[in-house]
Design an enzyme around this catalytic site. Structure first.
Site, PDB file in Angstrom:
ATOM      1  N   SER A 138       8.184   2.968  -0.400  1.00 46.70           N
ATOM      2  CA  SER A 138       9.345   3.482  -1.136  1.00 46.70           C
ATOM      3  C   SER A 138      10.546   2.554  -0.974  1.00 46.70           C
ATOM      4  O   SER A 138      11.238   2.276  -1.960  1.00 46.70           O
ATOM      5  CB  SER A 138       9.682   4.909  -0.717  1.00 46.70           C
ATOM      6  OG  SER A 138       9.818   4.989   0.675  1.00 46.70           O
ATOM      7  N   PRO A 169       0.833  -1.210   0.000  1.00 46.22           N
ATOM      8  CA  PRO A 169       0.000   0.000   0.000  1.00 46.22           C
ATOM      9  C   PRO A 169       0.866   1.257   0.000  1.00 46.22           C
ATOM     10  O   PRO A 169       1.816   1.368   0.776  1.00 46.22           O
ATOM     11  CB  PRO A 169      -0.803  -0.119   1.301  1.00 46.22           C
ATOM     12  CG  PRO A 169      -0.803  -1.567   1.630  1.00 46.22           C
ATOM     13  CD  PRO A 169       0.495  -2.113   1.104  1.00 46.22           C
ATOM     14  N   ALA A 207      10.401  -0.435  -0.756  1.00 50.50           N
ATOM     15  CA  ALA A 207      10.113  -1.631  -1.546  1.00 50.50           C
ATOM     16  C   ALA A 207      10.653  -1.498  -2.963  1.00 50.50           C
ATOM     17  O   ALA A 207      10.858  -2.501  -3.640  1.00 50.50           O
ATOM     18  CB  ALA A 207       8.608  -1.910  -1.574  1.00 50.50           C
ATOM     19  N   ASP A 252      13.730   0.138   7.331  1.00 44.74           N
ATOM     20  CA  ASP A 252      12.829  -0.255   6.240  1.00 44.74           C
ATOM     21  C   ASP A 252      13.605  -0.894   5.098  1.00 44.74           C
ATOM     22  O   ASP A 252      13.169  -1.880   4.505  1.00 44.74           O
ATOM     23  CB  ASP A 252      12.080   0.970   5.686  1.00 44.74           C
ATOM     24  CG  ASP A 252      11.222   1.642   6.733  1.00 44.74           C
ATOM     25  OD1 ASP A 252      11.368   1.318   7.921  1.00 44.74           O
ATOM     26  OD2 ASP A 252      10.399   2.496   6.350  1.00 44.74           O
TER      27      ASP A 252
END
Ligand SMILES: *[C@@H]1O[C@H](CO)[C@@H](O)[C@H](O)[C@H]1NC(C)=O
Ligand SMILES: *[C@@H]1O[C@H](CO)[C@@H](O)[C@H](O)[C@H]1NC(C)=O
Length: 377
Positions: A70, A62, A72, A88
């Site tokens: 981001s 999402p 990802a 992250d």
């Protein structure tokens, strides 16, 4: 864009120039996340791109909800320019589907994967709030935490200096170690309470800090003398959070019991309030966390038992998504639907509920797509 936009006199442009290039048009600023990686390949690895490149981005994460959409697609930090850590990015690169990833960010070490017991499940609920007005910015919370570290180190030397003839060698060693503390989370919560909590001001002006301590020793932020920084809450958070994360990991591998779920949930609630106290919360995420508590303790669910046990704000904060922990059963889904309905009734916004994870980049590997013109002949 033209690939030649990245070159100047046969050499790749600087990251700073690239940052400004993408910042020109707010509507296209996002492109830095995708195209920026090309400049990094040119600069760091000397790769030369002769032809054009078409890039297709397809993501199930999402977008813009504080769940690393981001990270990802890219895990470099030069061109986008956010003073964030590596959490992250490491999760996106090294994570695996349906597992948690343990890491130490000093600055970046993967400890390994942590299994989620089949009895436990996690969900995300999006509050719909993008950046809450009136909340602190991430940068000034970071400055406050670095100020706190400096005050702790300087207090440790000061206390040690007060008793030069003290025969208590253990006490002196402890203070000497703390006087050269590298990371706030290397200070245990009991040491923080024993020696430093009362020495930290609630908040401090940039001017007063610089006068007394000169510098906060952070290479990526600068102190604004006119600004007032919260110090105690941003300093306390990483110290207690480190304890909570370790306890969470230990509890996840403990025997399955009701106590396990309620203790995991309690740790998440405590994290939520500690993070929000730094000024990084929002009324939407607080409302959702309250609704989880209403479901957990509701009289009508007493007979069946509330099956949600905790919740916390995730991501950069100031809105975004909360993460909920609960028993892996149908009743939990019913309670999540009830939370959606109550939130909608109060705010007019139906929050999006999502769950699940996918393999990280290392696990996924790559997919090669070949262009075969002969097929069309
Ligand atoms: C912080 O503490 C951890 C755990 O004890 C240790 O592995 C790490 O080396 C320490 N880091 C620093 C910079 O002292
Ligand atoms: C948050 O506060 C704003 C401003 O007071 C209000 O308009 C909004 O409805 C609130 N949102 C929630 C989710 O409570």
């Amino acid at each position: 864009m033209d690939l030649s936009d990245f070159m100047e006199d046969g050499r790749p442009i600087t990251y700073e120039k690239a940052y400004n290039y993408f910042a020109r048009d707010p509507a296209q600023k996002w492109a830095a996340y995708v195209a920026g990686t090309i400049l990094v390949l040119i600069t760091e690895l000397g790769i030369r791109f002769e032809d054009s490149i078409s890039i297709l981005v397809s993501s199930g994460v999402p977008e813009g909800k504080g769940v690393s959409s981001s990270a990802a697609i890219e895990v470099e930090n030069h061109i986008v320019g956010a003073p964030c850590g590596v959490m992250d990015q490491m999760a996106s690169a090294c994570g695996e589907a349906n597992k948690l990833l343990a890491m130490v960010c000093q600055p970046a070490e993967v400890l390994g994967l942590v299994d989620i017991p089949p009895t436990i499940r996690f969900w995300g609920i999006d509050s719909g709030i993008r950046h809450s007005v009136g909340s602190s910015d991430y940068k000034s919370v970071r400055v406050g935490a670095f100020m706190g570290r400096k005050i702790i180190k300087s207090s440790a030397s000061q206390i040690n200096g007060l008793n030069p003839d003290d025969a208590d060698a253990d006490g002196r060693n402890l203070l000497e170690t703390e006087a050269s503390l590298d990371y706030l989370c290397n200070l245990s919560a009991h040491r923080y309470e024993a020696s430093y909590a009362t020495r930290l001001p609630e908040s401090l002006s940039g001017r007063d800090f610089v006068e007394k301590y000169l510098d906060h020793d952070d290479s990526v932020t600068t102190i604004d003398k006119e600004c007032n920084y919260a110090v105690r809450a941003p300093t306390r958070h990483p110290i207690y959070e480190n304890f909570r994360v370790k306890a969470f990991k230990a509890l996840l591998s403990a025997a399955v019991s009701n106590y396990q779920l309620s203790a995991l949930g309690e740790l998440m609630y405590q994290c939520h309030y500690s993070y929000s106290a730094c000024g990084l919360g929002s009324n939407g995420t607080d409302r959702l966390v309250n609704l989880v508590q209403e479901m957990q303790h509701s009289k009508s669910s007493e007979s069946e038992g509330g099956t949600l046990f905790g919740a916390k704000i995730t991501g950069g904060g100031s809105g975004g998504t909360i993460c909920v922990i609960g028993r892996n059963c149908l009743r939990s889904n019913e309670q999540l639907i009830e939370i959606q309905q109550r939130y909608k009734a109060a705010t007019g916004f139906l929050p999006y509920v999502f769950e699940g994870s996918s393999p990280g980049a290392a696990k996924f590997g790559h997919l090669q797509i070949r262009f075969r013109p002969s097929l069309t002949e």
